[in-house]
Design an enzyme around this catalytic site. Structure first.
Site, PDB file in Angstrom:
ATOM      1  N   UNK A  16       0.816  -1.213   0.000  1.00  0.00           N
ATOM      2  CA  UNK A  16       0.000   0.000   0.000  1.00  0.00           C
ATOM      3  C   UNK A  16       0.849   1.262   0.000  1.00  0.00           C
ATOM      4  O   UNK A  16       0.320   2.368  -0.105  1.00  0.00           O
ATOM      5  CB  UNK A  16      -0.958  -0.014   1.185  1.00  0.00           C
ATOM      6  N   LYS A  19       0.379   3.562  -2.980  1.00  0.00           N
ATOM      7  CA  LYS A  19      -0.804   4.403  -3.137  1.00  0.00           C
ATOM      8  C   LYS A  19      -0.423   5.855  -3.384  1.00  0.00           C
ATOM      9  O   LYS A  19       0.546   6.366  -2.828  1.00  0.00           O
ATOM     10  CB  LYS A  19      -1.701   4.313  -1.894  1.00  0.00           C
ATOM     11  CG  LYS A  19      -2.378   2.969  -1.730  1.00  0.00           C
ATOM     12  CD  LYS A  19      -3.263   2.911  -0.502  1.00  0.00           C
ATOM     13  CE  LYS A  19      -4.570   3.632  -0.711  1.00  0.00           C
ATOM     14  NZ  LYS A  19      -5.556   3.292   0.353  1.00  0.00           N
ATOM     15  N   THR A  47     -17.308   9.846   0.360  1.00  0.00           N
ATOM     16  CA  THR A  47     -16.885   9.829   1.768  1.00  0.00           C
ATOM     17  C   THR A  47     -15.650   8.965   2.000  1.00  0.00           C
ATOM     18  O   THR A  47     -15.372   8.566   3.126  1.00  0.00           O
ATOM     19  CB  THR A  47     -18.042   9.338   2.663  1.00  0.00           C
ATOM     20  OG1 THR A  47     -18.571   8.114   2.129  1.00  0.00           O
ATOM     21  CG2 THR A  47     -19.154  10.376   2.731  1.00  0.00           C
ATOM     22  N   ALA A  48     -14.906   8.673   0.934  1.00  0.00           N
ATOM     23  CA  ALA A  48     -13.651   7.906   1.031  1.00  0.00           C
ATOM     24  C   ALA A  48     -13.845   6.561   1.709  1.00  0.00           C
ATOM     25  O   ALA A  48     -12.968   6.092   2.441  1.00  0.00           O
ATOM     26  CB  ALA A  48     -12.576   8.724   1.755  1.00  0.00           C
ATOM     27  N   ASP A  50     -14.409   2.341   1.921  1.00  0.00           N
ATOM     28  CA  ASP A  50     -13.540   1.270   1.453  1.00  0.00           C
ATOM     29  C   ASP A  50     -14.060   0.559   0.212  1.00  0.00           C
ATOM     30  O   ASP A  50     -13.301  -0.126  -0.476  1.00  0.00           O
ATOM     31  CB  ASP A  50     -13.341   0.240   2.574  1.00  0.00           C
ATOM     32  CG  ASP A  50     -12.660   0.851   3.784  1.00  0.00           C
ATOM     33  OD1 ASP A  50     -11.482   1.222   3.664  1.00  0.00           O
ATOM     34  OD2 ASP A  50     -13.306   0.980   4.831  1.00  0.00           O
ATOM     35  N   ASP A  67      -8.380  -3.802  -5.201  1.00  0.00           N
ATOM     36  CA  ASP A  67      -7.134  -3.363  -4.574  1.00  0.00           C
ATOM     37  C   ASP A  67      -5.990  -4.189  -5.146  1.00  0.00           C
ATOM     38  O   ASP A  67      -6.109  -5.406  -5.270  1.00  0.00           O
ATOM     39  CB  ASP A  67      -7.196  -3.539  -3.054  1.00  0.00           C
ATOM     40  CG  ASP A  67      -6.399  -2.478  -2.315  1.00  0.00           C
ATOM     41  OD1 ASP A  67      -5.259  -2.191  -2.754  1.00  0.00           O
ATOM     42  OD2 ASP A  67      -6.901  -1.936  -1.322  1.00  0.00           O
ATOM     43  N   SER A 140      -4.831 -10.521 -16.937  1.00  0.00           N
ATOM     44  CA  SER A 140      -3.387 -10.338 -16.804  1.00  0.00           C
ATOM     45  C   SER A 140      -2.855  -9.512 -17.959  1.00  0.00           C
ATOM     46  O   SER A 140      -3.384  -9.565 -19.077  1.00  0.00           O
ATOM     47  CB  SER A 140      -2.675 -11.697 -16.762  1.00  0.00           C
ATOM     48  OG  SER A 140      -2.933 -12.427 -17.954  1.00  0.00           O
ATOM     49  N   ASP A 226     -10.599   0.082   7.232  1.00  0.00           N
ATOM     50  CA  ASP A 226      -9.322  -0.601   7.446  1.00  0.00           C
ATOM     51  C   ASP A 226      -8.173   0.381   7.284  1.00  0.00           C
ATOM     52  O   ASP A 226      -8.253   1.343   6.534  1.00  0.00           O
ATOM     53  CB  ASP A 226      -9.166  -1.834   6.548  1.00  0.00           C
ATOM     54  CG  ASP A 226      -9.205  -1.533   5.066  1.00  0.00           C
ATOM     55  OD1 ASP A 226      -9.649  -0.429   4.682  1.00  0.00           O
ATOM     56  OD2 ASP A 226      -8.802  -2.396   4.272  1.00  0.00           O
TER      57      ASP A 226
END
Length: 346
Positions: A16, A19, A47-48, A50, A67, A140, A226
């Protein structure tokens, strides 16, 4: 052949830590187009949160998220497992149950043997099996660096969905994993992480956040997210801004992974820590260097940040104990105050 390959040497970022910073991301997401409004979209990107949440009727909602990132550890199987666990976490953080996943793979096939990619996928498949779902397919491409992650579909009762915007003043704040993942994985990328610490941080990143699904039915659970690439303070600021509350954090109560302090002293601070701090420094009370290193540290497959009303604290502690989950009390939410920072760190 793959046993001697260090995957972290094939990527410029890690986990992460790849990011884009919150400040830059805000610029990217700006749009001059008229916004298309779908009344069935219950949670979007305003509202950001997950994951996105879509009403499918009968009191149920589909939860959708994706993700992916570049290697955070050297072992291909562990990389796949960690990336998949991290992607699944978004479903748990919304209070949902995962249904299925599809894989996202970018791979430098001219630099690494195909068996490495096979092991990455196998690690992802293993994590999905642990979560009780199938890795149903994927896509892929040939890329300059290894990239892996999932797109995950989940489901929940609408009344159990946990939004960033639903936290209330008076709620107690809890974390389900210690901090310091970014610090330890930076040491691994530099070849300085001891074998015991490699195993410790790997096992932590591979722990599924299934406690989120178990806590979601509690009405006293007002918000949940998270902790990943924006660090504890970044993700807490998202809840505070969306819910119009402020937070007070006891930095001494924030648990860190054993051994993290010695790596901080060695300067094993990810570059993203400073980028994170610059994105929300104006929202936070002054920090010491140690507080900045820990509280702005980029987590990969980090724990859940939970806001719960005081009368349900004992309930969530019992649930955590029953499933063997860690649970650390770190602070509290309050009404906004003009003379107080959005987040006060003590």
């Amino acid at each position: 052949m793959s046993d001697n390959i260090r995957l972290t040497q094939f990527s410029h970022g890690a986990g992460u830590g790849c990011k884009i910073s919150p400040k830059v991301l805000g610029t990217i997401l700006q749009s001059e187009l008229d916004k298309f409004v779908d009344p069935k979209l219950l949670v979007g990107n305003e509202t950001a949160d997950d994951a996105a949440v879509y009403d499918i009727g009968n009191g149920l909602a589909i939860i959708s998220t994706t993700d992916f990132f570049m290697p955070i550890v050297d072992d291909p199987f562990d990389f796949g497992r960690i990336a998949a666990t991290n992607a699944l976490s978004d479903i748990f953080a919304m209070g949902g149950k995962p249904l299925m996943a599809i894989a996202i793979l970018g791979f430098p096939i001219d630099k690494l043997p195909a068996e490495v990619a096979q092991k990455i996928i196998e690690g992802g498949r293993f994590a999905c099996q642990q979560a009780g779902i199938v890795l149903a397919g994927g896509h892929s491409i040939h890329s300059m660096e290894p990239i892996f992650g999932l797109a995950v579909t989940g489901m929940a009762a609408i009344e159990h969905i946990k939004r960033n915007a639903s936290a209330t003043a008076g709620c107690e704040l809890f974390l389900t994993k210690p901090l310091g993942i970014g610090i330890l994985t930076t040491a691994e990328k530099r070849g300085l992480l001891t074998l015991p610490h490699q195993h410790l941080v790997r096992d932590l990143m591979c722990q599924l956040n299934t406690i989120g699904t178990l806590l979601a039915p509690l009405p006293e659970m007002t918000a949940m997210t998270d902790i990943t690439g924006f660090g504890l303070l970044g993700h807490l600021s998202e809840i505070c801004q969306a819910s119009n509350v402020r937070a007070e954090i006891n930095s001494h109560a924030v648990k860190v992974i054993d051994g993290v302090e010695e790596y901080v002293e060695q300067g094993m601070i990810p570059g993203g820590t400073q980028r994170n701090f610059e994105s929300y420094a104006n929202l936070v009370s002054p920090l010491s260097d140690r507080q900045k290193a820990i509280l702005c540290d980029q987590q990969t497959s980090g724990g859940l940040l939970i806001a719960v009303e005081p009368q349900a604290v004992e309930k969530i502690q019992q649930i955590a104990q029953q499933i063997g989950s860690m649970l650390f009390h770190i602070g509290k939410l309050f009404d906004r105050a003009p003379d107080k920072a959005l987040i006060e760190v003590n």
